[in-house]
Design a protein around this motif. Sequence first.
Motif, mmCIF file in Angstrom:
data_model
loop_
_atom_site.group_PDB
_atom_site.id
_atom_site.type_symbol
_atom_site.label_atom_id
_atom_site.label_comp_id
_atom_site.label_asym_id
_atom_site.label_seq_id
_atom_site.Cartn_x
_atom_site.Cartn_y
_atom_site.Cartn_z
ATOM 1 N N GLN A 1 30.509 44.294 85.134
ATOM 2 C CA GLN A 1 30.556 45.117 86.334
ATOM 3 C C GLN A 1 30.941 44.303 87.571
ATOM 4 O O GLN A 1 30.633 43.119 87.671
ATOM 5 C CB GLN A 1 29.196 45.785 86.583
ATOM 6 C CG GLN A 1 28.874 46.918 85.611
ATOM 7 C CD GLN A 1 27.528 47.541 85.914
ATOM 8 O OE1 GLN A 1 26.493 46.879 85.880
ATOM 9 N NE2 GLN A 1 27.523 48.828 86.217
ATOM 10 N N SER B 1 30.847 44.756 92.037
ATOM 11 C CA SER B 1 30.007 45.462 93.004
ATOM 12 C C SER B 1 30.650 45.410 94.381
ATOM 13 O O SER B 1 31.467 44.534 94.681
ATOM 14 C CB SER B 1 28.595 44.858 93.062
ATOM 15 O OG SER B 1 28.618 43.562 93.590
ATOM 16 N N TYR C 1 29.839 48.846 89.646
ATOM 17 C CA TYR C 1 30.735 49.746 88.916
ATOM 18 C C TYR C 1 31.479 48.970 87.836
ATOM 19 O O TYR C 1 31.751 47.775 87.968
ATOM 20 C CB TYR C 1 31.719 50.445 89.862
ATOM 21 C CG TYR C 1 32.631 49.515 90.628
ATOM 22 C CD1 TYR C 1 33.921 49.233 90.167
ATOM 23 C CD2 TYR C 1 32.212 48.920 91.824
ATOM 24 C CE1 TYR C 1 34.756 48.378 90.869
ATOM 25 C CE2 TYR C 1 33.043 48.063 92.529
ATOM 26 C CZ TYR C 1 34.313 47.802 92.045
ATOM 27 O OH TYR C 1 35.136 46.945 92.740
ATOM 28 N N GLU D 1 34.910 48.689 85.736
ATOM 29 C CA GLU D 1 36.320 49.048 85.874
ATOM 30 C C GLU D 1 37.097 48.484 84.688
ATOM 31 O O GLU D 1 36.870 47.366 84.256
ATOM 32 C CB GLU D 1 36.877 48.497 87.186
ATOM 33 C CG GLU D 1 38.221 49.068 87.576
ATOM 34 C CD GLU D 1 38.583 48.769 89.020
ATOM 35 O OE1 GLU D 1 39.578 49.333 89.496
ATOM 36 O OE2 GLU D 1 37.877 47.966 89.662
ATOM 37 N N VAL E 1 37.375 58.646 86.734
ATOM 38 C CA VAL E 1 36.084 58.222 87.274
ATOM 39 C C VAL E 1 34.974 58.908 86.489
ATOM 40 O O VAL E 1 34.997 60.129 86.300
ATOM 41 C CB VAL E 1 35.985 58.567 88.772
ATOM 42 C CG1 VAL E 1 34.613 58.193 89.327
ATOM 43 C CG2 VAL E 1 37.095 57.858 89.553
ATOM 44 N N SER F 1 25.744 53.851 84.133
ATOM 45 C CA SER F 1 27.128 53.900 83.649
ATOM 46 C C SER F 1 27.269 53.492 82.188
ATOM 47 O O SER F 1 28.255 53.835 81.537
ATOM 48 C CB SER F 1 28.025 53.023 84.522
ATOM 49 O OG SER F 1 27.609 51.664 84.502
ATOM 50 N N ILE G 1 36.962 53.951 86.227
ATOM 51 C CA ILE G 1 35.949 53.472 87.173
ATOM 52 C C ILE G 1 34.654 54.209 86.854
ATOM 53 O O ILE G 1 34.616 55.449 86.888
ATOM 54 C CB ILE G 1 36.360 53.758 88.632
ATOM 55 C CG1 ILE G 1 37.708 53.125 88.969
ATOM 56 C CG2 ILE G 1 35.277 53.277 89.593
ATOM 57 C CD1 ILE G 1 38.322 53.623 90.273
ATOM 58 N N PRO H 1 30.854 54.070 88.126
ATOM 59 C CA PRO H 1 29.809 53.497 88.980
ATOM 60 C C PRO H 1 28.409 53.796 88.482
ATOM 61 O O PRO H 1 28.171 54.778 87.760
ATOM 62 C CB PRO H 1 30.054 54.194 90.323
ATOM 63 C CG PRO H 1 30.645 55.519 89.948
ATOM 64 C CD PRO H 1 31.453 55.284 88.706
ATOM 65 N N ASP H 2 27.483 52.930 88.864
ATOM 66 C CA ASP H 2 26.061 53.258 88.800
ATOM 67 C C ASP H 2 25.709 53.943 90.111
ATOM 68 O O ASP H 2 25.945 53.387 91.191
ATOM 69 C CB ASP H 2 25.206 51.995 88.673
ATOM 70 C CG ASP H 2 25.373 51.277 87.346
ATOM 71 O OD1 ASP H 2 25.832 51.911 86.384
ATOM 72 O OD2 ASP H 2 25.038 50.079 87.283
ATOM 73 N N SER I 1 22.996 49.119 90.647
ATOM 74 C CA SER I 1 23.185 49.403 92.064
ATOM 75 C C SER I 1 21.866 49.216 92.815
ATOM 76 O O SER I 1 20.832 48.924 92.209
ATOM 77 C CB SER I 1 23.717 50.830 92.257
ATOM 78 O OG SER I 1 25.046 50.943 91.808
#
Length: 284
Positions: free
Chosen positions: A11, A13, A27, A29, A41, A50, A67, A69-70, A77
């Motif tokens: 991840q 950030s 996140y 990617e 996404v 995620s 993508i 994200p958390d 996060s």
Amino acid sequence: MVDHETWSDGQASTTVSVDGHDLEVAYHEDGPDESDEPPVVFVHGIPTWSFLWRDIVPAVAADRRTIAPDMVGYGNSAMHDGFDRSIRAQEEMLAALLDDLDVEEIALVAHDIGGGVALRFAAHNPEMVDQLVLSNAVCYDSWPVEFVSNLGLPSTADLEREELEGRLDAAFVEGAYGEADPEFVDGMKAPWLTDEGHLSLVRNAVSTNTNHTTEIDYGAITAETLLLWGEDDVMQPYDYAEQLAEDIADAELAPLSDAYHWVPEDRSDAYADRLREFIAGAQA
């Protein structure tokens, strides 16, 4: 197939502003750096992060930038106290993250309360969301469910860690269709088994606000929509997918049998195949 430590290690950030608070967003990617197609996404729900998409992202990333994200308060996060974790706030987080990444158009895939975030975002930003995939998503007044409401009780913050883990085991082991993969269960539980994570989970659960989906103008959603729904789910029943299909102008029902609430995990191969067909513009 990656484990949760490998996923976390992969991840990135960034810091975004949500309601005036500067919050770190982790996140994942993947996929080609250069593509003419909008990125895909992925937005998870509660009490996941995620890593929910561990078997789906690699299949999609073969063709498209992804993508995942958390949400704030989840995964890797920001988890500290002092900010809102409702789906209204998560919608603001998503908008800020996409702006930070210079993304102007997306295909949006979402599960559980992430589906509520996605519905709000698609209704408020129709020019950004080209395609929308909703899986066992909260909508209308379908939520919160008793399990999540109980996680939000003040007494949950005082539970022994072993008892909290037992509740999570019940959700992910008993909630699996068939035998649960221990790697998935361990990964889903991992963020919550620290002091900070334990309290953050309680804060996340108490912020579930039905008003944030009852106020959505579902008719404002213009995205081509796929309702890729585990049809044996009792937490977000298939009836809600049928209601969404009536209220969203360009929506297609795509039930997956032999799947409960954790449909990206229960039917990962079928889910990934159907998702790839949809975002490529193919018809089932």
